[in-house]
Design a protein around this motif. Structure first.
Motif, short mmCIF file in Angstrom:
data_model
loop_
_atom_site.label_atom_id
_atom_site.label_comp_id
_atom_site.label_asym_id
_atom_site.label_seq_id
_atom_site.Cartn_x
_atom_site.Cartn_y
_atom_site.Cartn_z
N ALA A 288 0.83 -1.20 0.00
CA ALA A 288 0.00 0.00 0.00
C ALA A 288 0.87 1.26 0.00
N TYR A 289 2.02 1.20 0.66
CA TYR A 289 2.94 2.34 0.65
C TYR A 289 3.45 2.58 -0.77
N ASN A 290 3.85 1.50 -1.45
CA ASN A 290 4.33 1.64 -2.82
C ASN A 290 3.26 2.23 -3.73
N THR A 291 2.01 1.79 -3.54
CA THR A 291 0.91 2.32 -4.33
C THR A 291 0.71 3.81 -4.07
N ALA A 292 0.74 4.19 -2.80
CA ALA A 292 0.54 5.59 -2.44
C ALA A 292 1.63 6.48 -3.03
N MET A 293 2.89 6.01 -2.96
CA MET A 293 3.98 6.81 -3.51
C MET A 293 3.85 6.96 -5.02
N LYS A 294 3.42 5.90 -5.68
CA LYS A 294 3.26 5.94 -7.14
C LYS A 294 2.13 6.87 -7.54
N LYS A 297 2.99 10.65 -5.15
CA LYS A 297 4.33 11.25 -5.09
C LYS A 297 4.45 12.23 -3.92
N LEU A 298 4.23 11.72 -2.72
CA LEU A 298 4.19 12.55 -1.53
C LEU A 298 5.52 13.26 -1.29
N PHE A 325 2.19 8.32 6.47
CA PHE A 325 2.97 7.93 5.29
C PHE A 325 4.12 8.92 5.14
N HIS A 326 5.34 8.45 5.37
CA HIS A 326 6.51 9.31 5.20
C HIS A 326 7.05 9.15 3.78
N PRO A 327 7.36 10.24 3.10
CA PRO A 327 7.93 10.12 1.76
C PRO A 327 9.33 9.54 1.84
N PRO A 328 9.84 9.02 0.73
CA PRO A 328 11.25 8.61 0.73
C PRO A 328 12.14 9.85 0.81
#
Length: 416
Positions: A288-294, A297-298, A325-328
């Motif tokens: 779910a984190y990968n989906t949110a980032m994609k 783009k937080l 959710f922390h961004p990379p």
């Protein structure tokens, strides 16, 4: 406090000897805390042996991750933690393109401050090798104080008297994780705002994993409950590690937050930072984190909002109220980009008298005079690296130390 991991019982003579090594490294570090490099160098010298022992590998790489985080080596901290093989039991949830249908990202900080204002107790967690979790908690402190919060309970604190509350800044004896500069800064900031720090950690005896977990969780809950029994109208922020904030059992274990809720009758606001974050190996990130980032783009710590609801795991899981959710975070000007979470800090390049290799450069707040004072920032300098520190305005004693902790250079730096 030395990490609770050090107190785990080890089976077998070889494991016991290796366990003694970890404890010895920790104790030597705590007895000479200015030398942050020695624990890493010592552990790395055993990587070809202990690092390949299946029983000791998790503990070995976890320690490397922790000490790497202490010196600001963020990528190494992530890499070593991945190598430890820990796989937190994260609840399953929708993670495909429709997982966030109807939701929009919103500021985690603003959402938490708004929701915490009507609660008496807020519990937020961290992963111990991820320093920016402390920066995020620090960013909440002033607004929560304005909303009536007066106590800050910290897992890292062992037994202590009022010396820390009166001193207004931490020193080496005040806790293990507070040796990491951003943890120390969180403590320092809270004290300067006016919070009263609370120690609630378990320091008793136990036998076996299940007994130790049960006693620790129960003791923590009781200690926090006692604060509110003495001051029933008080509002308290609790900063914990990992699963202590769980409101639902995991593998039959009832964790601290659930026990506190049962004891006190208070429903805490629980905030999880550790699940939705980057790892060194992206394949280990929650789907779910990968989906949110994609999808989104937080660029800042975020939550996902739809009408009056927040995105969380499947309804069957009630482990926490809020998922941050922390961004990379990449690198910026030679330092981890998570420093942008703290607007008070800016990059400061220190001009040294010579080029150094494999030394620590440490900045101490000049007004803090104790022998066990903790750095406001520090950096491992390898050959060719620039000595760029991230510092708030003020005067600092900048110290360069070699791998044995010997001082090579001292200079005063003033940041406007």
């Amino acid at each position: 406090m030395i990490p609770f991991l050090f107190l785990t019982c080890l089976a077998g003579s070889a494991a016991a000897q290796n366990g003694d090594l970890f404890s010895s490294v920790a104790m030597r570090f705590l007895s000479y805390p200015a030398n942050y490099l020695k624990p890493l160098d010592t552990l790395l010298s055993f990587q070809s042996t202990i690092g390949k022992d299946a029983r000791m590998r998790p503990r070995f790489f976890n320690e490397l991750a922790t000490y790497s985080s202490f010196i600001g080596n963020y990528r190494d901290a992530l890499r070593y933690y991945d190598s430890a093989g820990f796989r937190e039991q994260v609840p399953a949830s929708p993670s495909g393109p429709d997982a966030f249908s109807g939701y929009r990202p919103a500021s985690a900080r603003q959402t938490i401050i708004r929701m915490a204002a009507s609660r008496q107790v807020t519990i937020i967690n961290e992963a111990h090798h991820v320093p920016y979790h402390r920066l995020f908690t620090k960013s909440l402190l002033q607004e929560l104080y304005n909303a009536g919060y007066r106590y800050l309970a910290l897992e890292t604190l062992g037994s202590f008297d009022d010396e820390l509350n009166n001193r207004k800044y931490p020193v080496a004896k005040d806790g293990y994780y507070s040796h990491e500069p951003l943890y120390a800064d969180m403590v320092r900031t809270a004290l300067n705002i006016g919070y009263r720090l609370v120690s609630y950690e378990f320091n008793g005896s136990c036998t076996g994993r299940e007994d130790c977990i049960m006693k620790r969780e129960q003791h923590q809950a009781e200690q926090l409950h006692q604060v509110l029994q003495k001051d029933p109208a008080a509002k308290m922020l609790v900063h914990v590690g990992y699963s202590h904030l769980r409101e639902a059992p995991l593998n039959g274990i009832e964790w601290m937050a659930a026990r506190f809720k049962k004891l006190s009758g208070i429903d805490p606001l629980t905030i999880n930072q550790e699940f939705m974050r980057e790892t060194f190996n992206p394949a280990l990130q929650h789907p779910a984190y990968n989906t949110a980032m994609k999808l989104f783009k937080l660029q800042e710590p975020s939550v996902f909002v739809k009408a009056d609801s927040l995105w969380n795991f499947a309804p069957a899981d009630r482990s926490c109220d809020i998922l941050v959710f922390h961004p990379p975070y990449g690198m910026a000007q030679g330092r981890p980009d998570y420093y942008r979470l703290d607007a008070t800090r800016k990059p400061v390049t220190v001009r040294l008298k010579k080029a150094y290799d494999h030394v620590m450069i440490q900045a101490y707040i000049a007004a803090e005079k104790d022998a066990g004072r903790l750095p406001a920032d520090q950096l491992l300098l390898e050959r060719g690296n620039e000595a760029r520190l991230m510092l708030a305005a003020g005067e600092y004693d900048v110290v360069v130390r070699d791998g044995e902790g010997e001082i090579l250079e001292i200079k005063t730096v003033t940041v406007q």
